[in-house]
Design a protein around this motif. Structure first.
Motif, PDB file in Angstrom:
ATOM      1  N   PRO A   1      52.210  36.099  10.835  1.00 24.97           N
ATOM      2  CA  PRO A   1      53.151  36.510  11.900  1.00 24.97           C
ATOM      3  C   PRO A   1      54.229  36.974  11.460  1.00 24.97           C
ATOM      4  CG  PRO A   1      53.140  34.155  11.790  1.00 24.97           C
ATOM      5  CD  PRO A   1      51.975  34.705  10.793  1.00 24.97           C
ATOM      6  N   PRO A   2      54.991  37.991  12.122  1.00 25.91           N
ATOM      7  CA  PRO A   2      56.271  38.476  11.672  1.00 25.91           C
ATOM      8  C   PRO A   2      57.527  37.609  11.755  1.00 25.91           C
ATOM      9  CG  PRO A   2      56.049  39.141  13.780  1.00 25.91           C
ATOM     10  CD  PRO A   2      54.725  38.593  13.404  1.00 25.91           C
ATOM     11  N   GLU A   3      57.433  36.701  10.867  1.00 24.28           N
ATOM     12  CA  GLU A   3      58.508  35.166  11.026  1.00 24.28           C
ATOM     13  C   GLU A   3      59.140  35.605   9.663  1.00 24.28           C
ATOM     14  OE1 GLU A   3      58.642  33.271  13.231  1.00 24.28           O
ATOM     15  OE2 GLU A   3      56.847  33.300  14.276  1.00 24.28           O
ATOM     16  N   VAL A   4      60.464  34.947   9.731  1.00 21.04           N
ATOM     17  CA  VAL A   4      61.509  34.765   8.459  1.00 21.04           C
ATOM     18  C   VAL A   4      61.687  33.471   8.201  1.00 21.04           C
ATOM     19  CG1 VAL A   4      63.433  35.543   7.636  1.00 21.04           C
ATOM     20  CG2 VAL A   4      62.554  37.176   9.176  1.00 21.04           C
ATOM     21  N   LEU A   5      61.236  33.164   6.956  1.00 18.13           N
ATOM     22  CA  LEU A   5      61.583  31.691   6.464  1.00 18.13           C
ATOM     23  C   LEU A   5      62.570  31.747   5.452  1.00 18.13           C
ATOM     24  CD1 LEU A   5      60.251  31.342   3.464  1.00 18.13           C
ATOM     25  CD2 LEU A   5      58.120  31.405   4.435  1.00 18.13           C
ATOM     26  N   LEU A   6      63.124  30.759   5.122  1.00 19.49           N
ATOM     27  CA  LEU A   6      64.174  30.309   4.095  1.00 19.49           C
ATOM     28  C   LEU A   6      63.745  29.936   2.745  1.00 19.49           C
ATOM     29  CD1 LEU A   6      67.366  30.569   3.986  1.00 19.49           C
ATOM     30  CD2 LEU A   6      67.571  27.993   4.452  1.00 19.49           C
ATOM     31  N   GLY A   7      63.601  30.990   1.905  1.00 20.49           N
ATOM     32  CA  GLY A   7      62.947  30.398   0.491  1.00 20.49           C
ATOM     33  C   GLY A   7      63.532  31.416  -0.371  1.00 20.49           C
ATOM     34  N   ASP A   8      62.781  31.373  -1.671  1.00 20.45           N
ATOM     35  CA  ASP A   8      62.839  32.244  -2.690  1.00 20.45           C
ATOM     36  C   ASP A   8      61.276  32.905  -2.839  1.00 20.45           C
ATOM     37  OD1 ASP A   8      62.550  33.484  -5.278  1.00 20.45           O
ATOM     38  OD2 ASP A   8      64.016  31.890  -6.005  1.00 20.45           O
TER      39      ASP A   8
ATOM     40  N   ALA B   1      59.877  21.849  -3.850  1.00 19.68           N
ATOM     41  CA  ALA B   1      60.904  21.049  -3.627  1.00 19.68           C
ATOM     42  C   ALA B   1      62.470  21.605  -4.070  1.00 19.68           C
ATOM     43  CB  ALA B   1      60.705  19.763  -4.381  1.00 19.68           C
ATOM     44  N   ALA B   2      62.343  22.428  -5.002  1.00 19.85           N
ATOM     45  CA  ALA B   2      63.593  23.223  -5.371  1.00 19.85           C
ATOM     46  C   ALA B   2      64.102  23.983  -4.434  1.00 19.85           C
ATOM     47  CB  ALA B   2      63.421  24.010  -6.793  1.00 19.85           C
ATOM     48  N   GLN B   3      63.076  24.546  -3.300  1.00 22.25           N
ATOM     49  CA  GLN B   3      63.704  25.320  -2.366  1.00 22.25           C
ATOM     50  C   GLN B   3      63.775  24.739  -0.870  1.00 22.25           C
ATOM     51  OE1 GLN B   3      61.048  29.287  -1.982  1.00 22.25           O
ATOM     52  NE2 GLN B   3      60.093  28.126  -3.709  1.00 22.25           N
ATOM     53  N   GLY B   4      64.074  23.223  -0.893  1.00 25.55           N
ATOM     54  CA  GLY B   4      63.985  22.284   0.169  1.00 25.55           C
ATOM     55  C   GLY B   4      62.970  22.299   1.072  1.00 25.55           C
ATOM     56  N   GLY B   5      61.590  22.522   0.595  1.00 23.97           N
ATOM     57  CA  GLY B   5      60.384  22.332   1.480  1.00 23.97           C
ATOM     58  C   GLY B   5      59.457  21.186   0.989  1.00 23.97           C
ATOM     59  N   ARG B   6      58.476  21.229   1.602  1.00 21.42           N
ATOM     60  CA  ARG B   6      57.378  20.130   1.082  1.00 21.42           C
ATOM     61  C   ARG B   6      56.065  20.442   1.002  1.00 21.42           C
ATOM     62  NH1 ARG B   6      58.439  19.387   6.837  1.00 21.42           N
ATOM     63  NH2 ARG B   6      56.511  19.271   7.935  1.00 21.42           N
ATOM     64  N   VAL B   7      55.291  19.974   0.468  1.00 21.39           N
ATOM     65  CA  VAL B   7      53.661  20.274   0.310  1.00 21.39           C
ATOM     66  C   VAL B   7      52.819  19.313   0.672  1.00 21.39           C
ATOM     67  CG1 VAL B   7      52.184  21.262  -1.470  1.00 21.39           C
ATOM     68  CG2 VAL B   7      54.496  21.803  -1.924  1.00 21.39           C
ATOM     69  N   ASP B   8      51.921  19.425   1.425  1.00 20.48           N
ATOM     70  CA  ASP B   8      51.092  18.588   2.083  1.00 20.48           C
ATOM     71  C   ASP B   8      49.634  18.964   1.503  1.00 20.48           C
ATOM     72  OD1 ASP B   8      52.867  16.687   3.420  1.00 20.48           O
ATOM     73  OD2 ASP B   8      53.248  18.427   4.691  1.00 20.48           O
TER      74      ASP B   8
ATOM     75  N   ARG C   1      62.544  27.648   9.129  1.00 20.92           N
ATOM     76  CA  ARG C   1      62.593  28.854   9.467  1.00 20.92           C
ATOM     77  C   ARG C   1      64.086  29.377   9.234  1.00 20.92           C
ATOM     78  NH1 ARG C   1      60.060  31.756  13.543  1.00 20.92           N
ATOM     79  NH2 ARG C   1      58.831  29.852  14.049  1.00 20.92           N
ATOM     80  N   ALA C   2      64.274  30.625   8.764  1.00 20.83           N
ATOM     81  CA  ALA C   2      65.738  31.040   8.814  1.00 20.83           C
ATOM     82  C   ALA C   2      66.260  31.557  10.051  1.00 20.83           C
ATOM     83  CB  ALA C   2      65.689  32.644   7.899  1.00 20.83           C
ATOM     84  N   THR C   3      67.734  31.133  10.094  1.00 20.76           N
ATOM     85  CA  THR C   3      68.216  31.364  11.232  1.00 20.76           C
ATOM     86  C   THR C   3      69.413  32.278  11.016  1.00 20.76           C
ATOM     87  OG1 THR C   3      69.777  29.768  10.755  1.00 20.76           O
ATOM     88  CG2 THR C   3      68.189  28.917  11.969  1.00 20.76           C
TER      89      THR C   3
END
Length: 457
Positions: A341-348, A431-438, A454-456
């Motif tokens: 989907p045309p989403e924007v997330l916060l990461g590297d 984890a270095a990007q502030g996320g999680r893995v399941d 999600r990027a705001t």
């Protein structure tokens, strides 16, 4: 059942056995003491009646000095008149073929001794007789004349039921007191044991806080010089050794990675000059080797030391790069990259490309040939999830709790899947990007989900 409950229950069991033993011993002592008291009463009464009867024998004797049956019976009646039965006993005299019983005495005992169920006379015996009136203690004593001939038998009988009732009452009282003591002692013991074992719970909680990613934690050592303090000290010593070994391992990995990086760069430079299809194959293998080298470096640095930029990442752009990398794989036909989907997330983005490439590589390397792999994404109100799933046989359930640790393997006897470094590196990078893995794995396949905010605007 926890340690506190086991200790308390076992202590209560010991207390119950001790109280039960004391109660039974007390019951037996009271019963034996009551029987001894009855025996003493029987002997005293038998002696008094015998003396009274013996003192009258000369008076009733005939001219020849011999006491006949009727004379002995008359002497017995006179003796019984002077020594009637008491509140606890019944006295009888067998003389001249008759069995004479004194007045008074306990009704049940008196009725039994005067009836047909009366125990037979056994001169010289002290015995317990069970009958309709309960347990009786019976003493038969022979009375002799001056020539030593038996002229009569004095029988004294008393019930043992009062002493047995007293023993039963004592047993009930001790049992009731013991039950109250067990209840109160159990509560007090629970509090004492719980307080005593508090250092164990503290050591356990601190030990649970120790993880492969944080080996600096130590368990508290209690001030008491006991086995718990010794255990805490041994655990801390073990953690010191593990931390030292982990530091050495990281240094070795860093040194190896550094030494390999230089010749790898030289080889890649020469391949650029050679060209040709063979050079492309060797270059692809060198790229794979560089990826392994980067993984080793990431493990050597640890997740907390990985540098990752956090900025807007447009999912279609990210998936285009992933699709391009997947197209260069020999197993590219088995990899499907869905349109995101045309989403924007916060990461590297570079780190996310590495993560998805590692997950795809893991799914292909650690599954049987023909396994399908899919890369997809979906968004929620606050987060965006990147999913890499396969339809392989799944990961061994015994390995799942440790699957994100470095070098964890499910291989047994040369077969099976291996987790290797890929999942550990992915976990550290996310984890270095502030996320999680399941991770979710079963017989129908394995799914790894990376979740980032999600990027705001």
């Amino acid at each position: 059942m926890n340690l506190t409950a086991r200790v308390v229950l076992r202590a209560l069991l010991v207390m119950a056995l001790v109280i039960g033993g004391v109660a039974l011993l007390t019951y037996e002592l009271v019963r034996v003491s009551g029987r001894a008291d009855v025996d003493r009463l029987l002997r005293e009464e038998s002696e008094l009646v015998g003396d009274a009867l013996g003192s009258r024998l000369p008076e009733v004797a005939g001219l020849d000095g011999v006491v006949s049956g009727p004379e002995a019976e008359r002497a017995a009646r006179q003796a019984l008149a002077t020594r009637p039965s008491g509140a606890r006993h019944v006295t009888l005299v067998s003389a001249g073929g008759a069995r004479l019983q004194s007045t008074g005495g306990p009704g049940a005992v008196a009725s039994l001794m005067s009836g047909p169920d009366a125990p037979p006379v056994e001169p010289g015996s002290l015995r317990t007789v069970e009958g309709p009136a309960g347990a009786l203690r019976v003493l038969d004593t022979a009375v002799v004349d001056g020539d030593g001939a038996q002229v009569s038998v004095v029988t004294v009988a008393a019930s043992l039921e009062p002493s047995r009732d007293a023993a039963g009452a004592v047993l009930a009282s001790v049992g009731a007191a013991g039950a109250v003591g067990l209840a109160g002692g159990g509560l007090l013991l629970w509090a004492v044991v719980r307080r005593t074992l508090r250092p164990v719970r503290e050591v356990s909680a601190a030990a649970q806080a120790v993880s492969p990613g944080d080996l600096a934690a130590r368990v508290p050592v209690p001030a008491s010089r006991d086995e718990i303090a010794e255990l805490a000290g041994e655990i801390n010593g073990m953690l010191d050794r593990i931390e030292g070994a982990d530091a050495d391992r990281r240094r070795y990995l860093a040194a190896i990675s550094h030494e390999v990086r230089t010749p790898l760069a030289v080889a890649e430079g020469h391949l650029e000059l050679l060209g040709g299809p063979e050079a492309q194959i060797v270059r692809a293998e060198l790229v794979r080797l560089r990826r392994v080298l980067e993984d080793l470096m990431a493990v050597a640095r640890g997740g907390d030391e990985i540098d990752a930029e956090r900025g807007p990442v447009f999912l279609p752009d990210l998936f285009d790069e992933v699709r391009s990398r997947a197209g260069a794989l020999p197993e590219r036909e088995a990899v499907a990259v869905a349109d995101p989907p045309p989403e924007v997330l916060l990461g590297d983005q570079a780190r996310l490309e590495q993560c998805l490439a590692n997950l795809v590589g893991n799914a292909l390397d650690h599954n049987p040939p023909g396994t399908r792999v899919e890369v997809s994404a979906h968004g929620t109100a606050r987060e965006v999830a990147l999913v890499v799933s396969d339809d392989g046989p799944g990961i061994d359930p015994g390995v799942l709790p440790r699957v994100f640790e470095p070098f964890v393997t499910t291989r047994a006897g040369g077969g099976g899947r291996i987790a290797g470094l890929g999942l550990s590196v992915v976990h550290s990078l996310v984890a270095a990007q502030g996320g999680r893995v399941d991770l979710d794995s079963g017989p129908g396949g394995t799914s790894v989900t990376i979740t980032l905010p999600r990027a705001t605007a």
